[in-house]
Design an enzyme around this catalytic site. Structure first.
Site, PDB file in Angstrom:
ATOM      1  CE1 TYR A 100      -4.230  -5.426  -0.654  1.00 29.18           C
ATOM      2  CE2 TYR A 100      -3.813  -7.453   0.552  1.00 29.18           C
ATOM      3  CZ  TYR A 100      -3.543  -6.121   0.331  1.00 29.18           C
ATOM      4  OH  TYR A 100      -2.581  -5.487   1.085  1.00 29.18           O
ATOM      5  CE  LYS A 118      -0.724  -5.737  -1.738  1.00 37.45           C
ATOM      6  NZ  LYS A 118       0.133  -4.572  -2.024  1.00 37.45           N
TER       7      LYS A 118
END
Ligand code: NAD
Length: 252
Positions: free
Chosen positions: A156, A160
């Site tokens: 993640y 991002k």
């Protein structure tokens, strides 16, 4: 809800992914409330049905599908028709907080597929219309995890950071063609995002940091306010930024 600006999106067609829940849903509601024609897409049909039921008078089209699949992107672009003024890439998934030593290939690939590849493909699909029109705005939803390593797992956090870089790439290459692309980096927000902790080691590292520095969770419409500002002409001199909307978390 935060104050809206009447008519700010009148005459505009805006695509919103992840529009069935949380930040995407709040963004779709605000855009429709400000006069926009909204193409709302999500993988959960019932959520889009609920959105439609809540906005009986809105200019709203819904497309059910997994945004990481090419056919969903084709359907979204087809539903929009011959103009797309703005795109909000909001849909995203988490990664069970798996650290680099524990992340498995399937988690890495699924998280990148939804959080990075899908926004890239949708952006690539809408850019020709925007470039032909000489204008367009794109907002990608990043995260506090685009700014630091202590809020999520390896997949993640990396995804991002990647979407922040992709946002700057759009701004750099297509800014001169009238396109603006920016990202919003939310801190904690009260939504339906699934965030199970899948690693004891990650819990031992992240837990104390979160307890020490994370501000109270925001409401989705606070993020919608930032996203719609970046989509609108109100931010006409802003291109390529990653804007934290996090109650001050990024200042810690
Ligand atoms: P949410 O789960 O409430 O809403 C996300 C929506 O996206 C859901 O309706 C879900 O069905 C949809 N979705 C997920 N995968 C999809 C796919 N493959 N295809 C189509 N639709 C899909 O979550 P949210 O918190 O509103 O998340 C929105 C964005 O905000 C995400 O990119 C997330 O990473 C980011 N974010 C959230 C927080 C938070 O604390 N909630 C913090 C930082 C960043």
């Amino acid at each position: 809800m935060t104050d809206t600006t009447a008519g700010r999106f009148a005459g505009k067609t805006i695509v919103v992914t992840g529009a069935g829940s949380g930040i995407g849903r709040a963004t779709a509601i605000r855009l429709a409330g400000e006069g926009g024609r909204v193409i709302a897409t999500d993988v959960v049909a019932e959520r889009l049905d609920a959105l439609r039921a809540d906005l009986p008078d809105a200019d709203l089209e819904t497309v059910v599908g997994d945004v990481s699949q090419a056919e969903t992107i084709q359907q979204v672009v087809a539903a929009a028709g011959d103009r797309i003024d703005s795109l909000a890439n909001v849909a995203g998934i988490m990664d069970r907080f798996l650290p680099p030593s524990e992340v498995d290939d399937a988690t890495w690939e699924r998280v990148f597929s939804v959080n990075v590849t899908a926004p890239m493909r949708l952006t690539r699909a809408v850019l020709p219309l925007m470039i032909a029109a000489g204008s367009g705005t794109i907002v990608n939803v990043a995260s506090e995890a685009a700014l630091r390593g202590s809020t999520a797992g390896a997949a993640y956090t990396s995804s991002k950071h990647a979407i922040a870089g992709f946002t700057k790439s759009i701004a750099f290459f297509h800014g001169p063609q009238g396109i603006r692309a920016n990202a919003v980096a939310p801190g904690a927000v009260e939504t339906n995002i699934e965030a199970p902790m899948g690693s004891e080691y990650a819990a031992s590292r992240i837990g104390p940091v979160v307890q020490a520095i994370v501000p109270a969770a925001a409401q989705p419409d606070q993020l919608a306010a930032a996203i719609t500002w970046l989509l609108s002409d109100d931010s006409s001199n802003v291109n390529g930024v990653v804007l934290p909307s996090d109650g001050g978390w990024s200042a810690v």
